[in-house]
Design a protein around this motif. Structure first.
Motif, PDB file in Angstrom:
ATOM      1  N   HIS A   1      15.702  -3.033  16.131  1.00  0.00           N
ATOM      2  CA  HIS A   1      15.745  -3.221  14.686  1.00  0.00           C
ATOM      3  C   HIS A   1      16.024  -1.896  13.984  1.00  0.00           C
ATOM      4  O   HIS A   1      15.716  -0.829  14.505  1.00  0.00           O
ATOM      5  CB  HIS A   1      14.421  -3.794  14.176  1.00  0.00           C
ATOM      6  N   ILE A   2      16.554  -1.983  12.788  1.00  0.00           N
ATOM      7  CA  ILE A   2      16.821  -0.796  11.969  1.00  0.00           C
ATOM      8  C   ILE A   2      15.506  -0.195  11.456  1.00  0.00           C
ATOM      9  O   ILE A   2      15.429   0.968  11.111  1.00  0.00           O
ATOM     10  CB  ILE A   2      17.765  -1.138  10.799  1.00  0.00           C
ATOM     11  N   SER A   3      14.471  -1.015  11.433  1.00  0.00           N
ATOM     12  CA  SER A   3      13.209  -0.635  10.819  1.00  0.00           C
ATOM     13  C   SER A   3      12.049  -1.218  11.620  1.00  0.00           C
ATOM     14  O   SER A   3      12.195  -2.271  12.231  1.00  0.00           O
ATOM     15  CB  SER A   3      13.192  -1.205   9.393  1.00  0.00           C
ATOM     16  N   ASN A   4      10.930  -0.538  11.592  1.00  0.00           N
ATOM     17  CA  ASN A   4       9.740  -1.102  12.234  1.00  0.00           C
ATOM     18  C   ASN A   4       8.788  -1.700  11.203  1.00  0.00           C
ATOM     19  O   ASN A   4       7.584  -1.757  11.403  1.00  0.00           O
ATOM     20  CB  ASN A   4       9.034  -0.055  13.115  1.00  0.00           C
ATOM     21  N   VAL A   5       9.352  -2.200  10.122  1.00  0.00           N
ATOM     22  CA  VAL A   5       8.548  -2.759   9.029  1.00  0.00           C
ATOM     23  C   VAL A   5       7.685  -3.933   9.495  1.00  0.00           C
ATOM     24  O   VAL A   5       6.577  -4.126   8.981  1.00  0.00           O
ATOM     25  CB  VAL A   5       9.431  -3.147   7.821  1.00  0.00           C
ATOM     26  N   LEU A   6       8.148  -4.691  10.474  1.00  0.00           N
ATOM     27  CA  LEU A   6       7.341  -5.813  10.965  1.00  0.00           C
ATOM     28  C   LEU A   6       6.032  -5.314  11.569  1.00  0.00           C
ATOM     29  O   LEU A   6       4.966  -5.881  11.319  1.00  0.00           O
ATOM     30  CB  LEU A   6       8.128  -6.634  11.986  1.00  0.00           C
ATOM     31  N   ALA A   7       6.103  -4.240  12.341  1.00  0.00           N
ATOM     32  CA  ALA A   7       4.887  -3.669  12.927  1.00  0.00           C
ATOM     33  C   ALA A   7       4.002  -3.062  11.835  1.00  0.00           C
ATOM     34  O   ALA A   7       2.777  -3.218  11.855  1.00  0.00           O
ATOM     35  CB  ALA A   7       5.246  -2.615  13.966  1.00  0.00           C
ATOM     36  N   GLU A   8       4.620  -2.377  10.888  1.00  0.00           N
ATOM     37  CA  GLU A   8       3.844  -1.773   9.803  1.00  0.00           C
ATOM     38  C   GLU A   8       3.136  -2.836   8.971  1.00  0.00           C
ATOM     39  O   GLU A   8       1.982  -2.659   8.582  1.00  0.00           O
ATOM     40  CB  GLU A   8       4.743  -0.904   8.928  1.00  0.00           C
ATOM     41  N   ASN A   9       3.820  -3.934   8.704  1.00  0.00           N
ATOM     42  CA  ASN A   9       3.188  -5.020   7.942  1.00  0.00           C
ATOM     43  C   ASN A   9       2.029  -5.638   8.714  1.00  0.00           C
ATOM     44  O   ASN A   9       1.028  -6.051   8.121  1.00  0.00           O
ATOM     45  CB  ASN A   9       4.216  -6.095   7.577  1.00  0.00           C
ATOM     46  N   ALA A  10       2.164  -5.705  10.038  1.00  0.00           N
ATOM     47  CA  ALA A  10       1.104  -6.293  10.860  1.00  0.00           C
ATOM     48  C   ALA A  10      -0.168  -5.442  10.839  1.00  0.00           C
ATOM     49  O   ALA A  10      -1.274  -5.979  10.887  1.00  0.00           O
ATOM     50  CB  ALA A  10       1.587  -6.479  12.291  1.00  0.00           C
ATOM     51  N   ILE A  11      -0.023  -4.110  10.745  1.00  0.00           N
ATOM     52  CA  ILE A  11      -1.215  -3.248  10.773  1.00  0.00           C
ATOM     53  C   ILE A  11      -1.704  -2.849   9.378  1.00  0.00           C
ATOM     54  O   ILE A  11      -2.764  -2.253   9.251  1.00  0.00           O
ATOM     55  CB  ILE A  11      -0.991  -1.978  11.624  1.00  0.00           C
ATOM     56  N   ARG A  12      -0.934  -3.187   8.354  1.00  0.00           N
ATOM     57  CA  ARG A  12      -1.312  -2.800   6.991  1.00  0.00           C
ATOM     58  C   ARG A  12      -2.729  -3.241   6.610  1.00  0.00           C
ATOM     59  O   ARG A  12      -3.486  -2.468   6.021  1.00  0.00           O
ATOM     60  CB  ARG A  12      -0.284  -3.322   5.986  1.00  0.00           C
ATOM     61  N   PRO A  13      -3.154  -4.477   6.930  1.00  0.00           N
ATOM     62  CA  PRO A  13      -4.526  -4.865   6.545  1.00  0.00           C
ATOM     63  C   PRO A  13      -5.582  -3.936   7.145  1.00  0.00           C
ATOM     64  O   PRO A  13      -6.583  -3.644   6.496  1.00  0.00           O
ATOM     65  CB  PRO A  13      -4.672  -6.278   7.109  1.00  0.00           C
ATOM     66  N   PHE A  14      -5.343  -3.434   8.347  1.00  0.00           N
ATOM     67  CA  PHE A  14      -6.313  -2.521   8.963  1.00  0.00           C
ATOM     68  C   PHE A  14      -6.308  -1.166   8.274  1.00  0.00           C
ATOM     69  O   PHE A  14      -7.360  -0.569   8.061  1.00  0.00           O
ATOM     70  CB  PHE A  14      -6.028  -2.366  10.460  1.00  0.00           C
ATOM     71  N   ALA A  15      -5.104  -0.688   7.907  1.00  0.00           N
ATOM     72  CA  ALA A  15      -5.009   0.604   7.227  1.00  0.00           C
ATOM     73  C   ALA A  15      -5.660   0.537   5.854  1.00  0.00           C
ATOM     74  O   ALA A  15      -6.402   1.436   5.462  1.00  0.00           O
ATOM     75  CB  ALA A  15      -3.551   1.033   7.119  1.00  0.00           C
ATOM     76  N   VAL A  16      -5.396  -0.523   5.120  1.00  0.00           N
ATOM     77  CA  VAL A  16      -6.006  -0.693   3.796  1.00  0.00           C
ATOM     78  C   VAL A  16      -7.514  -0.883   3.951  1.00  0.00           C
ATOM     79  O   VAL A  16      -8.308  -0.272   3.238  1.00  0.00           O
ATOM     80  CB  VAL A  16      -5.377  -1.893   3.050  1.00  0.00           C
TER      81      VAL A  16
ATOM     82  N   ASN B   1      17.737  15.750  11.030  1.00  0.00           N
ATOM     83  CA  ASN B   1      16.894  16.102  12.184  1.00  0.00           C
ATOM     84  C   ASN B   1      16.552  14.881  13.038  1.00  0.00           C
ATOM     85  O   ASN B   1      16.361  14.999  14.243  1.00  0.00           O
ATOM     86  CB  ASN B   1      15.603  16.788  11.729  1.00  0.00           C
ATOM     87  N   GLN B   2      16.478  13.724  12.418  1.00  0.00           N
ATOM     88  CA  GLN B   2      16.119  12.486  13.117  1.00  0.00           C
ATOM     89  C   GLN B   2      17.343  11.656  13.511  1.00  0.00           C
ATOM     90  O   GLN B   2      17.201  10.545  14.011  1.00  0.00           O
ATOM     91  CB  GLN B   2      15.203  11.632  12.216  1.00  0.00           C
ATOM     92  N   TRP B   3      18.537  12.177  13.294  1.00  0.00           N
ATOM     93  CA  TRP B   3      19.759  11.388  13.391  1.00  0.00           C
ATOM     94  C   TRP B   3      19.886  10.603  14.700  1.00  0.00           C
ATOM     95  O   TRP B   3      20.173   9.401  14.685  1.00  0.00           O
ATOM     96  CB  TRP B   3      20.988  12.262  13.172  1.00  0.00           C
ATOM     97  N   ASP B   4      19.713  11.268  15.827  1.00  0.00           N
ATOM     98  CA  ASP B   4      19.877  10.570  17.113  1.00  0.00           C
ATOM     99  C   ASP B   4      18.890   9.414  17.249  1.00  0.00           C
ATOM    100  O   ASP B   4      19.228   8.360  17.791  1.00  0.00           O
ATOM    101  CB  ASP B   4      19.730  11.535  18.286  1.00  0.00           C
ATOM    102  N   LEU B   5      17.673   9.611  16.764  1.00  0.00           N
ATOM    103  CA  LEU B   5      16.675   8.545  16.821  1.00  0.00           C
ATOM    104  C   LEU B   5      17.015   7.427  15.836  1.00  0.00           C
ATOM    105  O   LEU B   5      16.882   6.242  16.157  1.00  0.00           O
ATOM    106  CB  LEU B   5      15.283   9.103  16.524  1.00  0.00           C
ATOM    107  N   LEU B   6      17.465   7.807  14.646  1.00  0.00           N
ATOM    108  CA  LEU B   6      17.770   6.810  13.613  1.00  0.00           C
ATOM    109  C   LEU B   6      18.944   5.911  13.997  1.00  0.00           C
ATOM    110  O   LEU B   6      18.991   4.752  13.596  1.00  0.00           O
ATOM    111  CB  LEU B   6      18.069   7.503  12.274  1.00  0.00           C
TER     112      LEU B   6
END
Length: 178
Positions: free
Chosen positions: A143-158, A128-133
């Motif tokens: 990038h293949i992944s948005n892990v850099l953005a997720e890591n940047a906001i992780r302290p706020f989420a935790v 279902n996400q193929w075109d976006l992926l």
């Protein structure tokens, strides 16, 4: 919320499969691409939920998918320091055949797993996400992944979860101090 937060933004937005981003991308000049991490995570969850494998048994379908996705990440690791134009070319040359193989495998196996299984859900999510992926292959700056953005906001989420337990002003002040 995404409509309000991204008002006036133009460019590329990399997200998971959350449908709330569809409208904001339609109404603004935003190109949306997907992140492979949630797709991979769904297969990892399916693999973990599968019955324990005995020596000599076949690898689970979830494990096969993980192996194919792992190849995409390995390509990214190899080309990470290349200029954007060369990355795009390498993705077309190296990643596109892996993506073509993965898609064919997903389509073939989507009817070979129980519809209520985690593997089926992972396959459907990915298809279902193929075109976006696969959007990251069009531009070496993506990038293949948005892990850099997720890591940047992780302290706020935790922190957000932890801050829920500050049930008094004094407790909140003590948490903030720490």
């Amino acid at each position: 919320v995404p409509l309000r937060l991204l008002d006036g933004f133009e460019g590329v937005l990399q997200t998971d499969g959350y449908a709330g981003y569809n409208r904001v991308c339609r109404e603004n000049t935003i190109t949306r691409i997907g992140c492979w991490d949630p797709a991979r995570r769904k297969f990892v969850e399916a693999s973990k939920a599968a019955p324990t494998k005995k020596k000599g048994t076949k690898v689970s379908k979830a494990d096969v998918a993980i192996g194919k996705i792992r190849k995409l990440y390995a390509i990214e690791k190899r080309i990470k320091d290349l200029p954007a134009a060369e990355k795009t070319q390498q993705r077309q040359q190296l990643a596109q055949p892996v993506l073509d193989d993965l898609k064919a495998w997903l389509e073939k196996n989507s009817t070979r797993v129980p519809r209520d299984s985690l593997t089926y859900k992972a396959i459907q999510y990915t298809l279902n996400q193929w075109d976006l992926l696969t959007g990251y292959c069009q531009d070496g700056k993506l990038h293949i992944s948005n892990v850099l953005a997720e890591n940047a906001i992780r302290p706020f989420a935790v922190g957000r979860k932890n801050w829920l337990f500050a049930d008094t002003p004094r407790g909140a002040k003590a948490s903030a101090t720490v």
